[in-house]
Design a protein around this motif. Structure first.
Motif, PDB file in Angstrom:
ATOM      1  N   LYS A  43       0.836  -1.209   0.000  1.00 57.95           N
ATOM      2  CA  LYS A  43       0.000   0.000   0.000  1.00 57.95           C
ATOM      3  C   LYS A  43       0.866   1.252   0.000  1.00 57.95           C
ATOM      4  CE  LYS A  43      -4.036  -2.001   2.269  1.00 57.95           C
ATOM      5  NZ  LYS A  43      -5.050  -1.809   3.350  1.00 57.95           N
ATOM      6  N   GLN A  44       0.234   2.372  -0.350  1.00 54.06           N
ATOM      7  CA  GLN A  44       0.947   3.642  -0.322  1.00 54.06           C
ATOM      8  C   GLN A  44       1.062   4.148   1.107  1.00 54.06           C
ATOM      9  OE1 GLN A  44      -1.160   6.273  -3.048  1.00 54.06           O
ATOM     10  NE2 GLN A  44       0.258   5.732  -4.684  1.00 54.06           N
ATOM     11  N   ARG A  45       2.058   4.977   1.320  1.00 56.11           N
ATOM     12  CA  ARG A  45       2.213   5.608   2.623  1.00 56.11           C
ATOM     13  C   ARG A  45       1.024   6.544   2.842  1.00 56.11           C
ATOM     14  NH1 ARG A  45       8.091   7.868   4.205  1.00 56.11           N
ATOM     15  NH2 ARG A  45       8.483   5.795   3.370  1.00 56.11           N
ATOM     16  N   GLU A  46       0.468   6.501   4.053  1.00 57.08           N
ATOM     17  CA  GLU A  46      -0.701   7.305   4.349  1.00 57.08           C
ATOM     18  C   GLU A  46      -0.517   8.120   5.615  1.00 57.08           C
ATOM     19  OE1 GLU A  46      -4.124   4.829   4.987  1.00 57.08           O
ATOM     20  OE2 GLU A  46      -3.338   3.945   6.823  1.00 57.08           O
ATOM     21  N   PHE A  47      -1.210   9.235   5.646  1.00 57.47           N
ATOM     22  CA  PHE A  47      -1.180  10.139   6.783  1.00 57.47           C
ATOM     23  C   PHE A  47      -1.883   9.500   7.981  1.00 57.47           C
ATOM     24  CE2 PHE A  47      -1.387  14.061   9.072  1.00 57.47           C
ATOM     25  CZ  PHE A  47      -2.646  14.112   9.638  1.00 57.47           C
ATOM     26  N   VAL A  48      -1.309   9.701   9.168  1.00 51.06           N
ATOM     27  CA  VAL A  48      -1.917   9.219  10.401  1.00 51.06           C
ATOM     28  C   VAL A  48      -2.316  10.395  11.300  1.00 51.06           C
ATOM     29  CG1 VAL A  48      -1.548   7.899  12.516  1.00 51.06           C
ATOM     30  CG2 VAL A  48      -0.646   7.046  10.329  1.00 51.06           C
ATOM     31  N   ALA A  49      -1.364  11.270  11.588  1.00 54.78           N
ATOM     32  CA  ALA A  49      -1.638  12.391  12.485  1.00 54.78           C
ATOM     33  C   ALA A  49      -0.563  13.449  12.326  1.00 54.78           C
ATOM     34  CB  ALA A  49      -1.697  11.925  13.942  1.00 54.78           C
ATOM     35  N   SER A  50      -0.901  14.697  12.682  1.00 52.22           N
ATOM     36  CA  SER A  50       0.100  15.760  12.669  1.00 52.22           C
ATOM     37  C   SER A  50      -0.185  16.732  13.799  1.00 52.22           C
ATOM     38  CB  SER A  50       0.119  16.496  11.330  1.00 52.22           C
ATOM     39  OG  SER A  50      -1.095  17.192  11.116  1.00 52.22           O
ATOM     40  N   ILE A  51       0.861  17.449  14.205  1.00 56.09           N
ATOM     41  CA  ILE A  51       0.757  18.413  15.287  1.00 56.09           C
ATOM     42  C   ILE A  51       1.615  19.615  14.940  1.00 56.09           C
ATOM     43  CG2 ILE A  51       2.593  17.221  16.586  1.00 56.09           C
ATOM     44  CD1 ILE A  51       1.089  18.050  19.156  1.00 56.09           C
ATOM     45  N   SER A  52       1.081  20.805  15.130  1.00 51.42           N
ATOM     46  CA  SER A  52       1.813  22.020  14.810  1.00 51.42           C
ATOM     47  C   SER A  52       2.947  22.241  15.816  1.00 51.42           C
ATOM     48  CB  SER A  52       0.868  23.218  14.823  1.00 51.42           C
ATOM     49  OG  SER A  52       0.319  23.394  16.125  1.00 51.42           O
ATOM     50  N   GLY A  53       3.806  23.202  15.501  1.00 54.63           N
ATOM     51  CA  GLY A  53       4.967  23.459  16.331  1.00 54.63           C
ATOM     52  C   GLY A  53       4.623  23.754  17.790  1.00 54.63           C
ATOM     53  N   SER A  54       3.564  24.514  17.995  1.00 51.59           N
ATOM     54  CA  SER A  54       3.148  24.854  19.360  1.00 51.59           C
ATOM     55  C   SER A  54       2.285  23.780  19.991  1.00 51.59           C
ATOM     56  CB  SER A  54       2.361  26.161  19.336  1.00 51.59           C
ATOM     57  OG  SER A  54       1.136  25.971  18.644  1.00 51.59           O
ATOM     58  N   GLY A  55       1.837  22.847  19.178  1.00 50.83           N
ATOM     59  CA  GLY A  55       0.945  21.799  19.671  1.00 50.83           C
ATOM     60  C   GLY A  55      -0.521  22.173  19.635  1.00 50.83           C
ATOM     61  N   GLY A  56      -0.820  23.366  19.138  1.00 50.26           N
ATOM     62  CA  GLY A  56      -2.184  23.844  19.180  1.00 50.26           C
ATOM     63  C   GLY A  56      -3.086  23.364  18.059  1.00 50.26           C
ATOM     64  N   ILE A  57      -2.493  22.854  17.005  1.00 50.29           N
ATOM     65  CA  ILE A  57      -3.294  22.381  15.858  1.00 50.29           C
ATOM     66  C   ILE A  57      -2.947  20.920  15.612  1.00 50.29           C
ATOM     67  CG2 ILE A  57      -3.825  22.660  13.423  1.00 50.29           C
ATOM     68  CD1 ILE A  57      -2.963  25.588  13.704  1.00 50.29           C
ATOM     69  N   ILE A  58      -3.930  20.074  15.707  1.00 50.83           N
ATOM     70  CA  ILE A  58      -3.743  18.626  15.580  1.00 50.83           C
ATOM     71  C   ILE A  58      -4.758  18.076  14.587  1.00 50.83           C
ATOM     72  CG2 ILE A  58      -4.007  16.408  16.781  1.00 50.83           C
ATOM     73  CD1 ILE A  58      -2.835  17.736  19.274  1.00 50.83           C
ATOM     74  N   TYR A  59      -4.281  17.181  13.737  1.00 49.28           N
ATOM     75  CA  TYR A  59      -5.145  16.495  12.778  1.00 49.28           C
ATOM     76  C   TYR A  59      -4.929  14.991  12.910  1.00 49.28           C
ATOM     77  CZ  TYR A  59      -5.553  21.040  10.436  1.00 49.28           C
ATOM     78  OH  TYR A  59      -5.786  22.361  10.145  1.00 49.28           O
ATOM     79  N   TYR A  60      -6.006  14.251  12.660  1.00 52.31           N
ATOM     80  CA  TYR A  60      -5.947  12.781  12.656  1.00 52.31           C
ATOM     81  C   TYR A  60      -6.636  12.246  11.411  1.00 52.31           C
ATOM     82  CZ  TYR A  60      -4.781  13.017  17.635  1.00 52.31           C
ATOM     83  OH  TYR A  60      -4.180  13.285  18.841  1.00 52.31           O
ATOM     84  N   ALA A  61      -6.132  11.123  10.931  1.00 56.31           N
ATOM     85  CA  ALA A  61      -6.878  10.379   9.923  1.00 56.31           C
ATOM     86  C   ALA A  61      -8.117   9.803  10.591  1.00 56.31           C
ATOM     87  CB  ALA A  61      -6.015   9.255   9.360  1.00 56.31           C
ATOM     88  N   SER A  62      -9.182   9.681   9.822  1.00 54.27           N
ATOM     89  CA  SER A  62     -10.427   9.194  10.398  1.00 54.27           C
ATOM     90  C   SER A  62     -10.290   7.776  10.937  1.00 54.27           C
ATOM     91  CB  SER A  62     -11.540   9.246   9.351  1.00 54.27           C
ATOM     92  OG  SER A  62     -11.194   8.490   8.201  1.00 54.27           O
ATOM     93  N   SER A  63      -9.382   7.009  10.346  1.00 57.45           N
ATOM     94  CA  SER A  63      -9.214   5.606  10.749  1.00 57.45           C
ATOM     95  C   SER A  63      -8.601   5.458  12.135  1.00 57.45           C
ATOM     96  CB  SER A  63      -8.361   4.873   9.718  1.00 57.45           C
ATOM     97  OG  SER A  63      -7.094   5.498   9.588  1.00 57.45           O
ATOM     98  N   VAL A  64      -7.964   6.512  12.643  1.00 57.62           N
ATOM     99  CA  VAL A  64      -7.294   6.403  13.947  1.00 57.62           C
ATOM    100  C   VAL A  64      -7.876   7.354  14.987  1.00 57.62           C
ATOM    101  CG1 VAL A  64      -5.179   5.740  12.762  1.00 57.62           C
ATOM    102  CG2 VAL A  64      -5.459   8.108  13.540  1.00 57.62           C
TER     103      VAL A  64
END
Length: 118
Positions: A43-64
């Motif tokens: 499979k292709q590499r997929e996004f899981v989660a990310s966090i901004s430098g300050s920690g104030g902005i966080i994203y998650y893939a729906s699967s996790v």
């Protein structure tokens, strides 16, 4: 060039937990987004989660979402991925990334294997 060293992967039973760590070199850690991605066999590499430098902005893939938690400690130049309620479909090589998602410039860690048995 930022160097990233991941740790914490392993074999765990379904329903179990693991905590991944990603230690970064350099002085610009706190100014940059950190992300976790994964690649399962075939499979292709997929996004899981990310966090901004300050920690104030966080994203998650729906699967996790609701099972995984991304965090960072800027005093230790380290990002973390706490993974709970693991499922066999979470089995993959997990990579941390310094910087915004591709195709933006950034750096990748070497990857750490996570295997979830049923």
């Amino acid at each position: 060039q930022v160097q990233l060293v991941e740790s914490g992967g392993g074999l765990v039973q379904a329903g179990g937990s693991l905590r991944l760590s990603c230690a970064a070199s350099g002085s610009t850690f706190s100014k940059n987004t950190m992300g976790w991605y994964r690649q399962a066999p075939g499979k292709q590499r997929e996004f899981v989660a990310s966090i901004s430098g300050s920690g104030g902005i966080i994203y998650y893939a729906s699967s996790v979402k609701g099972r995984f938690t991304i965090s960072r400690d800027n005093t230790k130049n380290t990002a973390y991925l706490e993974m709970n309620s693991l499922k066999p479909e979470d089995t993959a090589v997990y990579y941390c990334r310094f910087g915004l998602p591709p195709p933006n410039l950034g750096s990748w860690g070497q990857g750490t294997q996570v295997t979830v048995s049923s």
